[in-house]
Design a protein around this motif. Structure first.
Motif, PDB file in Angstrom:
ATOM      1  N   ALA A  27      23.951  -6.027  34.671  1.00 41.10           N
ATOM      2  CA  ALA A  27      23.757  -6.912  35.461  1.00 41.10           C
ATOM      3  C   ALA A  27      22.123  -7.898  34.810  1.00 41.10           C
ATOM      4  O   ALA A  27      22.466  -8.106  34.886  1.00 41.10           O
ATOM      5  CB  ALA A  27      23.206  -7.283  37.152  1.00 41.10           C
ATOM      6  N   LEU A  28      21.331  -7.295  34.546  1.00 38.94           N
ATOM      7  CA  LEU A  28      20.398  -7.710  34.648  1.00 38.94           C
ATOM      8  C   LEU A  28      20.145  -8.422  32.937  1.00 38.94           C
ATOM      9  O   LEU A  28      19.960  -8.884  32.745  1.00 38.94           O
ATOM     10  CB  LEU A  28      19.122  -5.797  34.524  1.00 38.94           C
ATOM     11  N   GLY A  29      20.986  -6.989  31.880  1.00 39.31           N
ATOM     12  CA  GLY A  29      21.431  -8.061  30.879  1.00 39.31           C
ATOM     13  C   GLY A  29      21.832  -8.961  30.776  1.00 39.31           C
ATOM     14  O   GLY A  29      21.822  -9.929  29.824  1.00 39.31           O
ATOM     15  N   PHE A  30      22.823  -8.810  31.459  1.00 40.32           N
ATOM     16  CA  PHE A  30      23.708 -10.093  31.982  1.00 40.32           C
ATOM     17  C   PHE A  30      23.205 -11.626  32.208  1.00 40.32           C
ATOM     18  O   PHE A  30      23.151 -12.854  31.189  1.00 40.32           O
ATOM     19  CB  PHE A  30      25.212 -10.038  32.758  1.00 40.32           C
ATOM     20  N   ALA A  31      22.258 -10.985  33.564  1.00 41.42           N
ATOM     21  CA  ALA A  31      21.300 -12.170  34.408  1.00 41.42           C
ATOM     22  C   ALA A  31      20.276 -12.630  32.917  1.00 41.42           C
ATOM     23  O   ALA A  31      19.859 -14.103  32.078  1.00 41.42           O
ATOM     24  CB  ALA A  31      20.623 -11.364  35.432  1.00 41.42           C
ATOM     25  N   PHE A  65      21.596  -9.041  23.634  1.00 37.69           N
ATOM     26  CA  PHE A  65      23.105  -9.131  23.289  1.00 37.69           C
ATOM     27  C   PHE A  65      23.426  -7.202  23.401  1.00 37.69           C
ATOM     28  O   PHE A  65      24.302  -7.033  23.217  1.00 37.69           O
ATOM     29  CB  PHE A  65      23.393 -10.151  21.743  1.00 37.69           C
ATOM     30  N   VAL A  66      23.303  -7.010  21.927  1.00 35.47           N
ATOM     31  CA  VAL A  66      23.358  -5.368  21.470  1.00 35.47           C
ATOM     32  C   VAL A  66      22.702  -4.585  22.977  1.00 35.47           C
ATOM     33  O   VAL A  66      23.887  -4.032  22.875  1.00 35.47           O
ATOM     34  CB  VAL A  66      22.757  -4.964  20.554  1.00 35.47           C
ATOM     35  N   ASN A  67      21.763  -4.812  23.315  1.00 36.27           N
ATOM     36  CA  ASN A  67      21.574  -3.902  24.325  1.00 36.27           C
ATOM     37  C   ASN A  67      22.722  -4.161  25.516  1.00 36.27           C
ATOM     38  O   ASN A  67      23.499  -3.162  25.770  1.00 36.27           O
ATOM     39  CB  ASN A  67      20.316  -4.148  25.282  1.00 36.27           C
ATOM     40  N   TRP A  68      22.781  -5.480  25.895  1.00 30.38           N
ATOM     41  CA  TRP A  68      23.992  -5.101  27.062  1.00 30.38           C
ATOM     42  C   TRP A  68      25.357  -4.684  26.857  1.00 30.38           C
ATOM     43  O   TRP A  68      26.507  -4.242  27.082  1.00 30.38           O
ATOM     44  CB  TRP A  68      24.432  -6.766  27.277  1.00 30.38           C
ATOM     45  N   LEU A  69      25.873  -5.285  25.068  1.00 32.18           N
ATOM     46  CA  LEU A  69      26.758  -4.654  24.352  1.00 32.18           C
ATOM     47  C   LEU A  69      26.892  -3.057  25.001  1.00 32.18           C
ATOM     48  O   LEU A  69      28.256  -2.586  25.320  1.00 32.18           O
ATOM     49  CB  LEU A  69      27.090  -4.766  23.406  1.00 32.18           C
ATOM     50  N   ILE A  70      25.944  -2.259  24.077  1.00 29.43           N
ATOM     51  CA  ILE A  70      26.032  -0.241  24.639  1.00 29.43           C
ATOM     52  C   ILE A  70      26.433  -0.615  25.872  1.00 29.43           C
ATOM     53  O   ILE A  70      27.150  -0.297  26.612  1.00 29.43           O
ATOM     54  CB  ILE A  70      24.578   0.254  23.943  1.00 29.43           C
ATOM     55  N   ASN A  71      25.461  -1.085  26.674  1.00 31.50           N
ATOM     56  CA  ASN A  71      25.812  -0.882  28.665  1.00 31.50           C
ATOM     57  C   ASN A  71      26.745  -1.244  28.706  1.00 31.50           C
ATOM     58  O   ASN A  71      27.513  -0.655  29.797  1.00 31.50           O
ATOM     59  CB  ASN A  71      25.009  -1.420  29.089  1.00 31.50           C
ATOM     60  N   ILE A  72      27.258  -1.894  28.660  1.00 33.37           N
ATOM     61  CA  ILE A  72      28.621  -2.447  29.159  1.00 33.37           C
ATOM     62  C   ILE A  72      30.230  -1.352  28.154  1.00 33.37           C
ATOM     63  O   ILE A  72      31.184  -0.767  29.566  1.00 33.37           O
ATOM     64  CB  ILE A  72      29.309  -3.821  28.898  1.00 33.37           C
ATOM     65  N   THR A  73      29.786  -1.105  27.118  1.00 28.88           N
ATOM     66  CA  THR A  73      31.103  -0.258  26.794  1.00 28.88           C
ATOM     67  C   THR A  73      30.375   1.764  26.899  1.00 28.88           C
ATOM     68  O   THR A  73      31.395   1.952  27.790  1.00 28.88           O
ATOM     69  CB  THR A  73      30.037   0.117  25.120  1.00 28.88           C
ATOM     70  N   THR A  74      29.121   1.598  28.213  1.00 28.74           N
ATOM     71  CA  THR A  74      28.802   3.177  28.255  1.00 28.74           C
ATOM     72  C   THR A  74      29.590   3.067  29.654  1.00 28.74           C
ATOM     73  O   THR A  74      30.319   3.811  30.236  1.00 28.74           O
ATOM     74  CB  THR A  74      27.175   2.869  28.638  1.00 28.74           C
ATOM     75  N   LEU A  75      29.573   2.016  30.173  1.00 27.10           N
ATOM     76  CA  LEU A  75      30.654   1.369  31.797  1.00 27.10           C
ATOM     77  C   LEU A  75      31.862   1.088  32.131  1.00 27.10           C
ATOM     78  O   LEU A  75      32.607   2.955  32.779  1.00 27.10           O
ATOM     79  CB  LEU A  75      30.085   0.179  32.072  1.00 27.10           C
ATOM     80  N   VAL A  76      32.053   0.690  31.312  1.00 25.79           N
ATOM     81  CA  VAL A  76      33.082   0.930  30.689  1.00 25.79           C
ATOM     82  C   VAL A  76      34.355   1.838  30.774  1.00 25.79           C
ATOM     83  O   VAL A  76      35.632   2.302  31.700  1.00 25.79           O
ATOM     84  CB  VAL A  76      34.057  -0.692  29.961  1.00 25.79           C
TER      85      VAL A  76
END
Length: 154
Positions: A27-31, A65-76
């Motif tokens: 959420a923070l990364g997207f924001a 963006f790279v950090n958000w990709l890592i986070n979203i990949t981990t979450l999904v």
């Protein structure tokens, strides 16, 4: 359909401390990305990736963006019952999170610098301040995640 969907999604991950931190990071990364890339002036909306006079802003967006990709990949992957980091040795997970933390510290420091440089700019300054806050919150979340991994995983 609901039973089939609930059998596909592992909601137990969201009840763990790393799961909660991961959701907050997504959420923070997207924001931060939204505030950094989308600019609206009156009724006009722009996607801006390169800022004149603020060259490191593109690096900041890349890091976020790279950090958000890592986070979203981990979450999904964790929600789908196939946690991508589960088979990794603890040291590799710590290294990955440490690299993300260092990149976010660099990003937050640059964004803090831009907050000072852009004082008086009606469009950029509020945006830089917003992204800076989200950046530092991401840094804090990674410190917390590193502590959790260090103390509570094997």
């Amino acid at each position: 359909i609901q039973e089939h969907l609930s059998s596909m999604v592992d909601m137990g991950y969201l009840r763990t401390l790393p799961g909660l931190i991961n959701v907050v990071q997504v959420a923070l990364g997207f924001a931060a990305l939204f505030a950094s890339c989308f600019i609206w002036v009156d009724t006009n909306v722009y996607i801006q990736l390169i800022y004149a006079g603020y060259g490191f802003q593109t690096l900041i967006i890349f890091i976020l963006f790279v950090n958000w990709l890592i986070n979203i990949t981990t979450l999904v992957s964790s929600l789908l019952g196939r946690p991508i980091l589960e088979g990794w040795p603890k040291i590799r997970v710590l290294i990955l999170y440490g690299i993300c933390l260092l990149a976010l510290i660099l990003s937050a420091a640059l964004e803090s610098w831009y907050c000072n440089l852009s004082v008086g700019h009606a469009i950029f300054n509020p945006r830089f301040i917003t992204v800076c806050i989200f950046n530092w919150l991401l840094v804090i979340s990674y410190v917390g995640l590193l502590v959790v991994v260090l103390l509570f995983t094997q």
